[in-house]
Motif scaffolding. Structure first.
Motif, PDB file in Angstrom:
ATOM      1  N   CYS A  25       0.852  -1.192   0.000  1.00  0.00           N
ATOM      2  CA  CYS A  25       0.000   0.000   0.000  1.00  0.00           C
ATOM      3  C   CYS A  25       0.888   1.243   0.000  1.00  0.00           C
ATOM      4  O   CYS A  25       1.876   1.308   0.731  1.00  0.00           O
ATOM      5  CB  CYS A  25      -0.907   0.004   1.233  1.00  0.00           C
ATOM      6  N   SER A  59       4.982  -2.687   2.672  1.00  0.00           N
ATOM      7  CA  SER A  59       5.021  -3.997   2.035  1.00  0.00           C
ATOM      8  C   SER A  59       4.785  -5.037   3.119  1.00  0.00           C
ATOM      9  O   SER A  59       5.417  -5.002   4.177  1.00  0.00           O
ATOM     10  CB  SER A  59       6.372  -4.235   1.357  1.00  0.00           C
ATOM     11  N   VAL A  74       6.324  -2.778  -2.792  1.00  0.00           N
ATOM     12  CA  VAL A  74       5.971  -1.412  -3.190  1.00  0.00           C
ATOM     13  C   VAL A  74       6.676  -1.006  -4.476  1.00  0.00           C
ATOM     14  O   VAL A  74       6.078  -0.389  -5.364  1.00  0.00           O
ATOM     15  CB  VAL A  74       6.319  -0.416  -2.059  1.00  0.00           C
ATOM     16  N   THR A  94       3.974  -1.238 -10.754  1.00  0.00           N
ATOM     17  CA  THR A  94       4.232  -1.411  -9.321  1.00  0.00           C
ATOM     18  C   THR A  94       3.207  -0.604  -8.521  1.00  0.00           C
ATOM     19  O   THR A  94       2.615   0.354  -9.032  1.00  0.00           O
ATOM     20  CB  THR A  94       5.641  -0.919  -8.950  1.00  0.00           C
ATOM     21  N   PRO A  95       3.003  -0.944  -7.247  1.00  0.00           N
ATOM     22  CA  PRO A  95       2.122  -0.120  -6.402  1.00  0.00           C
ATOM     23  C   PRO A  95       2.557   1.334  -6.348  1.00  0.00           C
ATOM     24  O   PRO A  95       1.714   2.233  -6.298  1.00  0.00           O
ATOM     25  CB  PRO A  95       2.244  -0.796  -5.029  1.00  0.00           C
ATOM     26  N   LEU A 145      -6.655  -5.141  -6.691  1.00  0.00           N
ATOM     27  CA  LEU A 145      -6.010  -3.832  -6.762  1.00  0.00           C
ATOM     28  C   LEU A 145      -7.018  -2.706  -6.557  1.00  0.00           C
ATOM     29  O   LEU A 145      -8.215  -2.877  -6.808  1.00  0.00           O
ATOM     30  CB  LEU A 145      -5.324  -3.624  -8.123  1.00  0.00           C
ATOM     31  N   SER A 188      -2.744   3.641  -3.416  1.00  0.00           N
ATOM     32  CA  SER A 188      -2.796   2.427  -4.239  1.00  0.00           C
ATOM     33  C   SER A 188      -2.642   1.236  -3.316  1.00  0.00           C
ATOM     34  O   SER A 188      -1.895   1.300  -2.321  1.00  0.00           O
ATOM     35  CB  SER A 188      -1.696   2.416  -5.300  1.00  0.00           C
ATOM     36  N   VAL A 189      -3.349   0.164  -3.629  1.00  0.00           N
ATOM     37  CA  VAL A 189      -3.277  -1.067  -2.846  1.00  0.00           C
ATOM     38  C   VAL A 189      -3.228  -2.242  -3.812  1.00  0.00           C
ATOM     39  O   VAL A 189      -3.985  -2.287  -4.786  1.00  0.00           O
ATOM     40  CB  VAL A 189      -4.498  -1.234  -1.910  1.00  0.00           C
ATOM     41  N   VAL A 190      -2.314  -3.164  -3.553  1.00  0.00           N
ATOM     42  CA  VAL A 190      -2.263  -4.429  -4.285  1.00  0.00           C
ATOM     43  C   VAL A 190      -2.231  -5.547  -3.255  1.00  0.00           C
ATOM     44  O   VAL A 190      -1.366  -5.547  -2.369  1.00  0.00           O
ATOM     45  CB  VAL A 190      -1.034  -4.535  -5.197  1.00  0.00           C
TER      46      VAL A 190
END
Length: 659
Positions: free
Chosen positions: A282, A297, A330, A468-469, A579, A594-596
């Motif tokens: 995030c 991370s 991240v 990438t995030p 995501l 942003s979030v993955v």
């Protein structure tokens, strides 16, 4: 018989000449000796004094205190603590290996030392490895009791000296492991890289001290020259057996410079706890100046383990974990962005003039190109959709259609404008540039021509597209701000702020940018928005966003006809990535997120709530208030926040100041 007067006079003259010659010679010798004595005693006095003192005086380097690392509010992230240690100098410990080994054995009877510790010490004390004059650290982080024992037994331990130094410590352990990194002993690889980069003659002498620690990853590594400082020196007097008698003088070195990061330690801590045990990342970013407020991370690790010497068992647990705790997701994790990429496709088509915000595309649930069917996530289709509805309900067919009209090269150009496909310059390790493909890229990489199917896949963030995030957070920030905001993580050096250049415009028409922003608003706040369940209910903090679900496996023929299997029925590694990107407040954006979540499933259901909570924590300055959530979620949110409080350090998270 008497000599003639003439002979007597000649003899007298001869004797006088000899006397003069002898006297002159003796005078010359005396003068030469005097001159030599003056040369040795006066002009060369300092050199001979130094040669004499070399038998009783040692000059040693004093490692400087490493610079501190703090968060944006001055909270300590990386500091130094006292380290009681013992060093041994080979030259003074003994002439033979047997004598040195005997000293070490006597030392091991005083403080705890394993057989491996003794073997390592003998290896480092080998003259072929380190100079016999260099003190070698054989034990550190001693208790005061053990430290005192060594001082008391000093006469029986030639060459051994107890010392007090500084060692790196990370008081917030897991929270900043991936961002700040950790320090470790200088390795042969480190030295060879530095010699190649700077030249052997320019390598800092500090790095030659055995077990001297330098940054290995993250900020600690990339800001090493700033943090290290410069060495001091001390002169010590030793006796005939090498025992330190006294310190004659010292010259302190220069402490390393202190760094202040842009990250807020409390927001970082909250997000770390919120991600829990998920394999995820995030990023929270200030859309106005690019400050990274949080870069998390998960799962993480304790960097203190590496400073103190991580055990084989602990290291194996980290390297063998399927969630990859050592990887900084991240910046290192490059993922298919899924539907979060649809804003790129939309802006590319708008800028190319192939659509406007009122253009309608009919969605029957699929399109067919070259005999291949490309399905929409909604099997029955969305009917006629315009841009706002296509974003709000995430209609795939709309983007399949408009991407063919715009073309991949225009899409790639827009992706680059929004920060995709480029390596952002931050002091972090192994930053990935992701992939923002175009026709030339595929030809160069695979020696194959670009086809329409590649464009269709790219239009919804699949195929060759990877991000990438960090890049996704930059993309969201630039959409929110309308400027080329660049991320930064170093706020100031020794309290002197690092200047931030004014971000240039995106070069995108404002009305077209607002059309996409409105679509993202409808995603979260529209009646049929896919992210409505993760919305913020407080009118002063309404958010814009877009979820994404990235496929990580190929569908079987049966699934293409009947629909994909549910993620819950699949092994973890085969599930879709979840995501989410967004920003808030909608009317005056301040933060982007942003979030993955790796293999998390649906973006709206899994990544969206995390993104909302991260934004609320940054906006409110504390634990998000229940009033910021939809009424029908209050009970579940209350339970979630209570559970979160149990996992947060006491007093680390205040209640929100904005309610």
């Amino acid at each position: 018989m008497r000599r003639a007067p003439r002979d007597t006079e000649a003899t007298a003259r001869s004797v006088t000449r000899r006397a003069l010659l002898m006297g002159g010679g003796m005078a010359a010798m005396v003068a030469a000796l005097g001159a030599r004595m003056r040369f040795l005693g006066v002009e060369q006095a300092d050199q001979f004094r130094l040669l004499a003192e070399e038998n009783r005086i040692n000059i040693r380097l004093i490692p400087p205190a490493r610079g501190l690392i703090q968060d944006r509010n001055g909270k300590l992230i990386a500091g130094n603590e006292q380290n009681y240690r013992v060093v041994i100098t080979r030259e003074n410990a003994g002439k033979t290996d047997a004598e040195v080994e005997d000293v070490l054995n006597r030392l091991s009877n005083i403080i705890p030392m394993t057989a491996q510790d003794l073997a390592d010490a003998m290896k480092e004390l080998n003259p072929r490895v380190n100079s016999a004059f260099v003190p070698i650290t054989v034990a550190e982080r001693l208790s005061w009791t053990d430290f005192s024992k060594i001082a008391i037994n000093a006469p029986a331990l030639p060459g051994v000296s107890p010392e007090v130094g500084l060692s790196r410590v990370y008081p917030r352990d897991v929270d900043f492991a991936h961002v700040v990194g950790y320090v470790g002993p200088v390795s042969e690889k480190d030295l060879s890289e530095l010699k190649e980069k700077e030249g052997a003659e320019n390598v800092d002498p500090l790095l030659m001290i055995p077990r001297f620690q330098i940054g290995k990853i993250g900020v600690e590594k990339w800001m090493e020259d700033t943090l290290r400082g410069s060495a001091g020196t001390k002169r010590i007097e030793v006796n005939a057996v090498g025992r330190v008698m006294r310190e004659l003088d010292r010259e302190e070195g220069l402490k390393g410079k202190d760094l202040r990061l842009t990250i807020d330690a409390d927001v970082q801590n909250f997000v770390q706890a919120r991600l829990g045990e998920e394999s995820a990342a995030c990023v929270v970013m200030d859309v106005n100046n690019g400050d990274i407020i949080a870069a998390v991370s998960s799962p993480s690790f304790d960097p203190n383990l590496f400073v103190r010497g991580i055990s084989s068992a602990d290291y194996a647990a980290l390297t063998e974990h399927d969630h990859r705790p050592l990887a900084n997701k991240v910046v290192q994790g490059a993922y298919p962005p899924g539907s979060t990429f649809k804003m790129v496709t939309a802006l590319a088509a708008l800028e190319a003039g192939v659509i406007d915000e009122n253009t309608n595309v009919r969605c029957p649930g699929f399109i067919e190109v070259g005999g291949i069917r490309f399905n929409c996530w909604k099997r029955g289709g969305h009917g006629a959709v315009n841009l706002k509805r296509a974003l709000s309900e995430s209609c795939d067919v709309f983007f399949y259609d408009v991407s063919q009209k715009a073309g991949i090269d225009i899409m790639a150009e827009m992706g680059h404008k929004l920060g995709l496909g480029q390596r952002h310059d931050l002091p972090m390790s192994a930053i990935s540039a992701g992939t923002m493909p175009n026709k030339a890229w595929k030809q160069e990489k695979y020696q194959k021509a670009w086809v329409i199917g590649d464009t269709i896949n790219a239009s919804i963030g699949q195929g060759y597209v990877l991000a990438t995030p960090l890049q996704l957070a930059v993309m969201a920030s630039r959409i929110a701000a309308g400027r080329q905001v660049a991320p930064r993580i170093i706020h100031s050096v020794n309290d002197i702020e690092v200047p931030v250049a004014e971000a240039e415009g995106l070069g995108v028409d404002g009305s077209k940018l607002r059309a996409v922003q409105m679509g993202m608003f409808e995603v979260m706040n529209g009646a049929h928005g896919t992210g409505r369940g993760s919305r913020i209910a407080d009118d002063t903090m309404l958010m814009c966003g877009k979820s994404g679900t990235a496929q990580v496996r190929n569908f079987s023929e049966a699934e293409k006809l009947t629909g994909a299997r549910k993620n819950e029925s699949l092994p973890w590694r085969m599930r879709d990535h979840a995501l989410f990107v967004g920003f808030a407040p909608a009317n005056a954006p301040r933060y982007a997120v942003s979030v993955v979540v790796e293999h998390g499933g649906g973006g709206s259901a899994v990544a969206g709530p995390i993104a909302r909570d991260a934004l609320l924590r940054a906006l409110t300055g504390g634990i998000p208030p229940i009033s910021a959530y939809p009424t029908n979620q209050h009970e579940s949110i209350k339970n979630m926040l209570n559970d979160l409080r149990l996992r947060l350090p006491d007093g680390s998270q205040p209640e929100a100041s904005k309610v």
